[in-house]
Design a protein around this motif. Structure first.
Motif, PDB file in Angstrom:
ATOM      1  N   TYR A 227      36.103  50.454  -5.537  1.00  0.00           N
ATOM      2  CA  TYR A 227      37.201  50.937  -5.893  1.00  0.00           C
ATOM      3  C   TYR A 227      38.881  50.477  -5.431  1.00  0.00           C
ATOM      4  O   TYR A 227      39.738  50.587  -6.737  1.00  0.00           O
ATOM      5  CB  TYR A 227      37.500  52.710  -5.358  1.00  0.00           C
ATOM      6  CG  TYR A 227      39.349  53.382  -5.373  1.00  0.00           C
ATOM      7  CD1 TYR A 227      38.941  53.590  -6.894  1.00  0.00           C
ATOM      8  CD2 TYR A 227      40.057  53.456  -4.627  1.00  0.00           C
ATOM      9  CE1 TYR A 227      40.121  55.096  -7.410  1.00  0.00           C
ATOM     10  CE2 TYR A 227      41.068  54.135  -5.063  1.00  0.00           C
ATOM     11  CZ  TYR A 227      40.646  54.848  -6.301  1.00  0.00           C
ATOM     12  OH  TYR A 227      42.085  55.763  -6.621  1.00  0.00           O
ATOM     13  N   ALA A 228      38.992  49.783  -4.467  1.00  0.00           N
ATOM     14  CA  ALA A 228      39.450  49.112  -4.554  1.00  0.00           C
ATOM     15  C   ALA A 228      39.999  47.722  -5.302  1.00  0.00           C
ATOM     16  O   ALA A 228      41.195  47.104  -5.689  1.00  0.00           O
ATOM     17  CB  ALA A 228      39.352  47.936  -2.736  1.00  0.00           C
ATOM     18  N   ALA A 229      38.815  46.856  -5.589  1.00  0.00           N
ATOM     19  CA  ALA A 229      39.002  46.257  -6.887  1.00  0.00           C
ATOM     20  C   ALA A 229      39.384  46.363  -7.874  1.00  0.00           C
ATOM     21  O   ALA A 229      39.877  46.240  -8.812  1.00  0.00           O
ATOM     22  CB  ALA A 229      37.627  45.357  -6.866  1.00  0.00           C
ATOM     23  N   LEU A 230      38.477  48.004  -8.587  1.00  0.00           N
ATOM     24  CA  LEU A 230      39.171  48.603 -10.116  1.00  0.00           C
ATOM     25  C   LEU A 230      40.715  48.542 -10.317  1.00  0.00           C
ATOM     26  O   LEU A 230      41.673  48.134 -10.545  1.00  0.00           O
ATOM     27  CB  LEU A 230      38.323  49.519  -9.298  1.00  0.00           C
ATOM     28  CG  LEU A 230      39.218  50.184 -10.608  1.00  0.00           C
ATOM     29  CD1 LEU A 230      38.204  49.801 -12.020  1.00  0.00           C
ATOM     30  CD2 LEU A 230      38.683  51.815 -11.384  1.00  0.00           C
ATOM     31  N   LYS A 231      41.329  48.570  -8.635  1.00  0.00           N
ATOM     32  CA  LYS A 231      42.621  49.210  -8.724  1.00  0.00           C
ATOM     33  C   LYS A 231      43.717  48.100  -8.761  1.00  0.00           C
ATOM     34  O   LYS A 231      44.463  47.379  -8.963  1.00  0.00           O
ATOM     35  CB  LYS A 231      43.055  50.061  -7.131  1.00  0.00           C
ATOM     36  CG  LYS A 231      42.600  52.229  -7.671  1.00  0.00           C
ATOM     37  CD  LYS A 231      43.261  52.716  -5.736  1.00  0.00           C
ATOM     38  CE  LYS A 231      44.918  52.648  -6.548  1.00  0.00           C
ATOM     39  NZ  LYS A 231      45.406  53.279  -5.152  1.00  0.00           N
ATOM     40  N   ARG A 232      43.085  46.886  -8.020  1.00  0.00           N
ATOM     41  CA  ARG A 232      43.832  45.757  -8.207  1.00  0.00           C
ATOM     42  C   ARG A 232      43.614  44.842  -9.082  1.00  0.00           C
ATOM     43  O   ARG A 232      44.263  44.254  -9.524  1.00  0.00           O
ATOM     44  CB  ARG A 232      43.316  45.029  -7.104  1.00  0.00           C
ATOM     45  CG  ARG A 232      43.984  44.688  -5.352  1.00  0.00           C
ATOM     46  CD  ARG A 232      43.111  43.849  -4.266  1.00  0.00           C
ATOM     47  NE  ARG A 232      42.096  43.187  -5.113  1.00  0.00           N
ATOM     48  CZ  ARG A 232      40.772  44.083  -4.644  1.00  0.00           C
ATOM     49  NH1 ARG A 232      40.769  44.292  -3.347  1.00  0.00           N
ATOM     50  NH2 ARG A 232      39.485  43.172  -4.506  1.00  0.00           N
ATOM     51  N   ASN A 233      42.445  45.056 -10.399  1.00  0.00           N
ATOM     52  CA  ASN A 233      42.259  44.503 -11.530  1.00  0.00           C
ATOM     53  C   ASN A 233      42.648  44.640 -12.326  1.00  0.00           C
ATOM     54  O   ASN A 233      41.912  44.390 -13.960  1.00  0.00           O
ATOM     55  CB  ASN A 233      41.039  43.797 -10.998  1.00  0.00           C
ATOM     56  CG  ASN A 233      40.944  42.420 -10.019  1.00  0.00           C
ATOM     57  OD1 ASN A 233      41.778  41.701  -9.881  1.00  0.00           O
ATOM     58  ND2 ASN A 233      39.994  42.417  -8.845  1.00  0.00           N
ATOM     59  N   TYR A 234      42.609  46.087 -13.083  1.00  0.00           N
ATOM     60  CA  TYR A 234      42.791  46.869 -13.900  1.00  0.00           C
ATOM     61  C   TYR A 234      43.823  48.171 -14.521  1.00  0.00           C
ATOM     62  O   TYR A 234      44.406  48.805 -13.395  1.00  0.00           O
ATOM     63  CB  TYR A 234      41.258  47.719 -13.851  1.00  0.00           C
ATOM     64  CG  TYR A 234      39.946  46.878 -14.088  1.00  0.00           C
ATOM     65  CD1 TYR A 234      39.763  46.631 -15.257  1.00  0.00           C
ATOM     66  CD2 TYR A 234      39.179  46.765 -13.535  1.00  0.00           C
ATOM     67  CE1 TYR A 234      38.173  45.723 -15.837  1.00  0.00           C
ATOM     68  CE2 TYR A 234      38.145  46.189 -13.053  1.00  0.00           C
ATOM     69  CZ  TYR A 234      37.999  45.731 -14.723  1.00  0.00           C
ATOM     70  OH  TYR A 234      36.966  44.836 -14.359  1.00  0.00           O
ATOM     71  N   ASP A 235      44.166  47.950 -15.185  1.00  0.00           N
ATOM     72  CA  ASP A 235      46.024  48.769 -15.496  1.00  0.00           C
ATOM     73  C   ASP A 235      45.225  50.281 -15.488  1.00  0.00           C
ATOM     74  O   ASP A 235      44.315  50.508 -16.645  1.00  0.00           O
ATOM     75  CB  ASP A 235      46.043  48.272 -16.417  1.00  0.00           C
ATOM     76  CG  ASP A 235      47.905  48.955 -16.732  1.00  0.00           C
ATOM     77  OD1 ASP A 235      47.550  49.460 -16.297  1.00  0.00           O
ATOM     78  OD2 ASP A 235      48.009  48.612 -18.306  1.00  0.00           O
ATOM     79  N   SER A 236      45.760  51.183 -15.241  1.00  0.00           N
ATOM     80  CA  SER A 236      45.120  52.248 -15.313  1.00  0.00           C
ATOM     81  C   SER A 236      45.327  53.764 -16.527  1.00  0.00           C
ATOM     82  O   SER A 236      44.711  53.803 -17.449  1.00  0.00           O
ATOM     83  CB  SER A 236      45.285  53.534 -14.074  1.00  0.00           C
ATOM     84  OG  SER A 236      46.525  53.290 -14.178  1.00  0.00           O
ATOM     85  N   ASP A 237      46.246  52.753 -17.366  1.00  0.00           N
ATOM     86  CA  ASP A 237      46.758  52.864 -18.485  1.00  0.00           C
ATOM     87  C   ASP A 237      45.956  52.126 -19.606  1.00  0.00           C
ATOM     88  O   ASP A 237      45.422  53.414 -20.534  1.00  0.00           O
ATOM     89  CB  ASP A 237      48.281  52.749 -18.760  1.00  0.00           C
ATOM     90  CG  ASP A 237      48.963  53.613 -18.264  1.00  0.00           C
ATOM     91  OD1 ASP A 237      48.808  54.690 -17.695  1.00  0.00           O
ATOM     92  OD2 ASP A 237      50.094  52.939 -17.640  1.00  0.00           O
ATOM     93  N   ASP A 238      45.656  51.388 -19.383  1.00  0.00           N
ATOM     94  CA  ASP A 238      44.702  50.025 -20.790  1.00  0.00           C
ATOM     95  C   ASP A 238      43.270  51.201 -20.530  1.00  0.00           C
ATOM     96  O   ASP A 238      42.597  51.123 -21.423  1.00  0.00           O
ATOM     97  CB  ASP A 238      44.763  48.855 -19.955  1.00  0.00           C
ATOM     98  CG  ASP A 238      45.552  48.370 -20.651  1.00  0.00           C
ATOM     99  OD1 ASP A 238      46.701  48.626 -21.194  1.00  0.00           O
ATOM    100  OD2 ASP A 238      45.750  46.647 -19.600  1.00  0.00           O
ATOM    101  N   TYR A 239      42.846  51.653 -19.300  1.00  0.00           N
ATOM    102  CA  TYR A 239      40.973  51.767 -18.396  1.00  0.00           C
ATOM    103  C   TYR A 239      41.825  53.389 -19.455  1.00  0.00           C
ATOM    104  O   TYR A 239      40.568  53.506 -20.472  1.00  0.00           O
ATOM    105  CB  TYR A 239      41.410  52.355 -17.546  1.00  0.00           C
ATOM    106  CG  TYR A 239      39.671  52.591 -17.383  1.00  0.00           C
ATOM    107  CD1 TYR A 239      39.002  51.749 -17.583  1.00  0.00           C
ATOM    108  CD2 TYR A 239      39.704  54.085 -16.837  1.00  0.00           C
ATOM    109  CE1 TYR A 239      37.425  52.580 -17.593  1.00  0.00           C
ATOM    110  CE2 TYR A 239      38.440  54.905 -16.751  1.00  0.00           C
ATOM    111  CZ  TYR A 239      37.280  54.092 -17.016  1.00  0.00           C
ATOM    112  OH  TYR A 239      36.393  54.744 -16.832  1.00  0.00           O
TER     113      TYR A 239
END
Length: 85
Positions: A59-71
């Motif tokens: 989850y931490a990696a996801l938050k660091r590496n992906y923009d939530s708006d894009d997702y």
């Protein structure tokens, strides 16, 4: 124990201490079953803790590496495509 039990370390330590007490009092077949029981509890606890740590790290990696708006946009586009099928 190098944090393999995480928040459960205190409980595992208590189980091991209790097992030592059981061995000092009882020397029969029933007392011997506690070894296997404790080992199973330790294995289950290690697995539970590993799953928790891995999911938190993921989850931490996801938050660091992906923009939530894009997702969110991507998920919305996928939902539209699914509805079109």
């Amino acid at each position: 124990m190098d944090n393999q039990y995480g928040e459960f370390t205190k409980n595992i330590t208590a189980l091991k201490d209790d097992l030592q007490e059981v061995r000092s009092i009882w020397q029969d077949q029933t007392a011997n079953t506690y070894d296997v029981l404790n080992e199973n509890i330790e294995v289950c606890t290690q697995r539970i803790w590993a799953y928790l740590v891995n999911s938190e790290n993921g989850y931490a990696a996801l938050k660091r590496n992906y923009d939530s708006d894009d997702y969110d946009r991507y998920v919305a586009q996928m939902a539209v495509q699914v509805e079109e099928v």
